[in-house]
Design a protein around this motif. Structure first.
Motif, PDB file in Angstrom:
ATOM      1  N   ASN A   1       1.759  -1.458   1.660  1.00 20.82           N
ATOM      2  CA  ASN A   1       1.617  -1.090   3.070  1.00 20.82           C
ATOM      3  C   ASN A   1       2.766  -0.201   3.529  1.00 20.82           C
ATOM      4  O   ASN A   1       2.557   0.779   4.250  1.00 20.82           O
ATOM      5  CB  ASN A   1       1.558  -2.357   3.927  1.00 20.82           C
ATOM      6  CG  ASN A   1       1.283  -2.060   5.383  1.00 20.82           C
ATOM      7  OD1 ASN A   1       0.277  -1.453   5.731  1.00 20.82           O
ATOM      8  ND2 ASN A   1       2.177  -2.493   6.257  1.00 20.82           N
TER       9      ASN A   1
ATOM     10  N   LEU B   1       2.197   3.341   2.041  1.00 24.98           N
ATOM     11  CA  LEU B   1       1.130   4.110   2.693  1.00 24.98           C
ATOM     12  C   LEU B   1       1.490   4.451   4.138  1.00 24.98           C
ATOM     13  O   LEU B   1       1.154   5.541   4.627  1.00 24.98           O
ATOM     14  CB  LEU B   1      -0.179   3.331   2.643  1.00 24.98           C
ATOM     15  CG  LEU B   1      -0.798   3.178   1.251  1.00 24.98           C
ATOM     16  CD1 LEU B   1      -2.042   2.302   1.308  1.00 24.98           C
ATOM     17  CD2 LEU B   1      -1.143   4.539   0.655  1.00 24.98           C
ATOM     18  N   SER B   2       2.185   3.567   4.827  1.00 30.60           N
ATOM     19  CA  SER B   2       2.617   3.860   6.191  1.00 30.60           C
ATOM     20  C   SER B   2       3.605   5.020   6.200  1.00 30.60           C
ATOM     21  O   SER B   2       3.547   5.895   7.069  1.00 30.60           O
ATOM     22  CB  SER B   2       3.267   2.621   6.826  1.00 30.60           C
ATOM     23  OG  SER B   2       2.330   1.588   6.983  1.00 30.60           O
TER      24      SER B   2
ATOM     25  N   ASN C   1       1.642   8.224   5.557  1.00 28.10           N
ATOM     26  CA  ASN C   1       0.903   8.603   6.767  1.00 28.10           C
ATOM     27  C   ASN C   1       1.828   9.278   7.771  1.00 28.10           C
ATOM     28  O   ASN C   1       1.463  10.288   8.387  1.00 28.10           O
ATOM     29  CB  ASN C   1       0.261   7.362   7.380  1.00 28.10           C
ATOM     30  CG  ASN C   1      -0.699   7.693   8.501  1.00 28.10           C
ATOM     31  OD1 ASN C   1      -1.391   8.710   8.472  1.00 28.10           O
ATOM     32  ND2 ASN C   1      -0.741   6.847   9.513  1.00 28.10           N
TER      33      ASN C   1
ATOM     34  N   ALA D   1      -3.804   3.962   5.090  1.00 26.09           N
ATOM     35  CA  ALA D   1      -2.769   3.187   5.788  1.00 26.09           C
ATOM     36  C   ALA D   1      -3.399   2.155   6.716  1.00 26.09           C
ATOM     37  O   ALA D   1      -2.943   1.006   6.785  1.00 26.09           O
ATOM     38  CB  ALA D   1      -1.854   4.120   6.570  1.00 26.09           C
TER      39      ALA D   1
END
Length: 460
Positions: free
Chosen positions: A91, A94-95, A98, A401
């Motif tokens: 997480n 991916l955050s 993003n 995300a």
């Protein structure tokens, strides 16, 4: 045969056990809002009779002699925690990606009235205007102004991408410092837990703090953990040891500090004790490294390709034409990439709008320059490909995300349901322990009265 006084001992053990149960429930309630706190549970075991070894003249008492509190344990699910760490790492990665794509999209701001695409379109239109009126100095000046706006946009986009790179480089350095500090804290807590286990001392709160730090390492760098029998945990980064018992290693960031140096000197990680590479592909640091070595350089190169195409195509046509004075046209742009492109002409009369050298002023060459707007191999095509790729990739990053955020939140909820404090459950436990304590007190009082009757009333 057991002693007549065993009933008092049994009641006393129950009083002590139920009181400890009340204390543990009180601790749980007090920490209901404490982040990282694991619900604790009183582990009670029954005490066997006087002897479980049969002999010839002895008979086993069929009733036990009370209760013991074996341990106060934390309610944990190791498999669930391992998955929580994995999903948290994913997480965070991916955050971070993003956020990076959001920043890059803000660089290009497409579609918009102030983006590079609009400014290129306006520049091509100004060449068409010049083709219709090649002798007008105001129109020639407008061409230079619009071309300057294009070069300024390219320069600005290149500078901003460099700023994004520098910010990611600084973030990576901060993340590594945080990892080193956290790893040292985990090693220190491991030492305390090992000593507590040897001494038989309570250490649940220490373990909660340690596990919270391990989760932080997973968020930062995708760390994984292995629990030892002695109470410590070993922490690894993709097969390389970061924390082993009471010892912690440190890492450092190597490589380019600026975007211009990245191609020749990619950003990397290494352990400071032996200089060996530290592989990090997940967590916040993994995202920073991906940004530094892949994402930003990719779009910076694509932008440079647009600028290079602009320089080569415009200069190729411009140098084939003739200016207002009938002289051959020189380079219209200077530079080699998006960061260095500039308009080479300052005198409007030097714009090579004509396509013949006989002194007749015409706009044939300016018309050819304007036709680059629809050319299948012109800079506009390269730029539209860049924007389209960025849009698709950024959209995919957002979806990934968002999906991962939901998965992580669901796992956190499951973890909280397993290890978190439930006030309803603790209130029920309090009542259970209270009633058991009262019953044990009643038992002790009853046995006391029975013995009093036996001792003081028998034999009279």
């Amino acid at each position: 045969m057991s002693s007549t006084f065993s009933g008092i001992s049994t009641a006393l053990s129950s009083l002590r056990a139920q009181r400890q149960g009340l204390d543990v429930s009180g601790q749980n309630i007090a920490n209901v809002n404490t982040e990282g706190y694991s619900r604790q549970r009183t582990e009670m075991t029954s005490v066997e009779g006087v002897s479980n070894v049969p002999t010839i003249w002895a008979k086993q008492d069929p009733v036990g002699t009370g209760v013991n509190v074996g341990d106060v344990s934390r309610v944990r699910d190791e498999l669930l925690e391992a998955r929580v760490r994995t999903e948290h790492a994913h997480n965070s990665y991916l955050s971070g990606q993003n956020a990076t794509y959001d920043s890059i999209q803000n660089v290009f701001k497409e579609p918009s009235d102030t983006g590079l695409q609009e400014r290129m379109s306006t520049m091509w239109s100004s060449f068409q205007d010049l083709a219709n009126n090649p002798g007008d100095d105001a129109t020639r000046t407008a061409v230079l102004q619009q071309a300057s706006a294009v070069s300024t946009s390219l320069n600005g986009a290149s500078t901003t991408l460099g700023t994004i790179f520098s910010s990611a480089r600084s973030a990576a350095k901060s993340q590594v410092d945080d990892i080193n500090t956290t790893a040292a804290e985990v090693a220190s807590l491991n030492k305390g837990l090992m000593q507590a286990k040897i001494g038989g001392l309570p250490a649940n709160e220490l373990a909660d703090r340690r596990d919270a730090l391990v989760l932080k390492l997973a968020d930062l760098a995708g760390a994984t953990a292995t629990v030892r029998d002695n109470g410590a945990v070993d922490v690894s980064l993709f097969g390389s040891t970061l924390v082993s018992g009471t010892a912690a290693r440190t890492m450092q960031v190597n490589g380019a500090n600026t975007l211009s140096d990245q191609a020749a000197n990619p950003v990397s990680m290494s352990f400071t004790d032996n200089g060996q590479p530290a592989i990090v592909t997940s967590g916040e640091l993994g995202s920073s490294l991906e940004t530094l070595n892949s994402v930003v350089p990719k779009y910076a190169k694509s932008l440079d390709d647009v600028a290079t195409k602009m320089i080569s195509t415009v200069n190729g046509i411009h140098t084939a034409g003739f200016d207002k004075n009938g002289d051959p046209g020189g380079p219209f742009f200077t530079g080699t990439d998006a960061g260095s492109i500039q308009v080479a002409i300052t005198d409007p009369s030097k714009v090579a709008a004509s396509d013949n050298a006989n002194g007749r002023l015409d706009g044939g060459n300016a018309d050819a320059l304007g036709d680059l707007a629809t050319s299948g191999s012109g800079p506009d095509v390269s730029y539209r490909q860049l924007v389209a790729d960025l849009g698709v990739t950024a959209k995919s990053a957002t979806l990934k995300a968002d999906t991962q955020s939901t998965i992580t939140a669901d796992l956190d909820s499951s973890h909280e349901a397993t290890s978190g404090v439930s006030l309803d459950e603790e209130m029920s436990n309090l009542l259970t322990y209270q009633r058991a304590y009262e019953a044990a007190a009643k038992l002790m009082n009853t046995v006391d009265q029975t013995l009093n009757t036996l001792i003081n009333s028998t034999g009279r």
